[in-house]
Design a protein around this motif. Structure first.
Motif, PDB file in Angstrom:
ATOM      1  N   SER A 102       0.832  -1.202   0.000  1.00  0.00           N
ATOM      2  CA  SER A 102       0.000   0.000   0.000  1.00  0.00           C
ATOM      3  C   SER A 102       0.870   1.256   0.000  1.00  0.00           C
ATOM      4  O   SER A 102       1.984   1.241   0.521  1.00  0.00           O
ATOM      5  CB  SER A 102      -0.891  -0.008   1.248  1.00  0.00           C
ATOM      6  N   PHE A 103       0.325   2.325  -0.536  1.00  0.00           N
ATOM      7  CA  PHE A 103       0.998   3.622  -0.474  1.00  0.00           C
ATOM      8  C   PHE A 103       0.886   4.256   0.909  1.00  0.00           C
ATOM      9  O   PHE A 103       1.587   5.205   1.208  1.00  0.00           O
ATOM     10  CB  PHE A 103       0.402   4.598  -1.502  1.00  0.00           C
ATOM     11  N   SER A 104      -0.009   3.743   1.759  1.00  0.00           N
ATOM     12  CA  SER A 104      -0.289   4.347   3.065  1.00  0.00           C
ATOM     13  C   SER A 104      -0.060   3.357   4.198  1.00  0.00           C
ATOM     14  O   SER A 104      -0.514   2.212   4.131  1.00  0.00           O
ATOM     15  CB  SER A 104      -1.741   4.830   3.102  1.00  0.00           C
ATOM     16  N   THR A 107      -3.548   2.679   5.906  1.00  0.00           N
ATOM     17  CA  THR A 107      -4.355   1.788   5.073  1.00  0.00           C
ATOM     18  C   THR A 107      -3.845   0.363   5.148  1.00  0.00           C
ATOM     19  O   THR A 107      -4.626  -0.589   5.213  1.00  0.00           O
ATOM     20  CB  THR A 107      -4.378   2.283   3.608  1.00  0.00           C
ATOM     21  N   LYS A 135       5.954   3.557   1.831  1.00  0.00           N
ATOM     22  CA  LYS A 135       4.899   2.579   1.578  1.00  0.00           C
ATOM     23  C   LYS A 135       4.865   1.576   2.729  1.00  0.00           C
ATOM     24  O   LYS A 135       5.647   1.657   3.671  1.00  0.00           O
ATOM     25  CB  LYS A 135       5.150   1.856   0.255  1.00  0.00           C
ATOM     26  N   LEU A 163      -5.335   3.354  -2.531  1.00  0.00           N
ATOM     27  CA  LEU A 163      -3.946   3.314  -2.074  1.00  0.00           C
ATOM     28  C   LEU A 163      -3.277   1.953  -2.259  1.00  0.00           C
ATOM     29  O   LEU A 163      -2.202   1.717  -1.719  1.00  0.00           O
ATOM     30  CB  LEU A 163      -3.876   3.754  -0.610  1.00  0.00           C
TER      31      LEU A 163
END
Length: 182
Positions: A102-104, A107, A135, A163
């Protein structure tokens, strides 16, 4: 055992450290981890009972001011999430391997919790931001069917937030790869 987990993410390391101190002074929570993450961000992850975590995260959001990036709370969090964050998991055996990226950070924690609750899988590692450009990724193992079901549960969360970087399933991982994962 903790019943909830919460995270606040900051764009300032200095404000993150200051705020983490305020979060734990004001509420009966413990720190799971707090530290810098790439690219120059700071995260504070706390756990405790739901009300205490909620209070701590609200304080974190308020004190963060303009340095606030994101936050979240998971009540009734999967207890397997904590050792995965700390990197101290040791699954009984490695079967199929699932990997979600994930980019977050926030998340990925939400998705990892959903993955662990979706089917009979075991956590391998939950890496949060350090050395990977901010990430996050989660690796886990179980039967092929369980890993497939868990990947779908995690993807639903990450895609909803826009994301998701990628998700992969390795039905029969090489023993040499398993050594790298552990």
């Amino acid at each position: 055992m903790a019943k909830a987990i919460g995270i606040v993410e900051f764009v300032s390391i200095a404000r993150g450290i200051y705020t983490a101190d305020q979060m734990i002074k004001a509420s009966e929570v413990d720190i799971v981890t707090a530290g810098s993450s790439c690219p120059g961000k700071y995260i504070a992850i706390v756990h405790g009972d739901v009300a205490a975590v909620k209070e701590s995260i609200e304080i974190g959001e308020r004190v963060a001011e303009d340095y606030y990036v994101d936050s979240m709370i998971i009540p009734n969090v999967s207890p397997e999430l904590f050792p995965a964050i700390s990197g101290v998991t040791m699954p009984e055996r490695i079967q199929a391997v699932g990997i979600m990226e994930s980019f977050s950070i926030a998340t990925m924690i939400l998705a990892a919790d959903a993955i662990l609750k979706a089917a009979n899988v075991q956590a391998i590692e939950l890496r949060l931001g350090n050395g990977i450009g901010g990430k996050a990724f989660f690796t886990f193992t179980g039967s092929v069917a369980a890993v497939e079901a868990s990947i779908e549960a995690g993807k639903e969360i990450a895609e909803e937030k826009g994301l998701l970087v990628n998700a992969e399933i390795i039905p029969s991982p090489s023993d040499r790869l398993i050594q790298c994962l552990l």
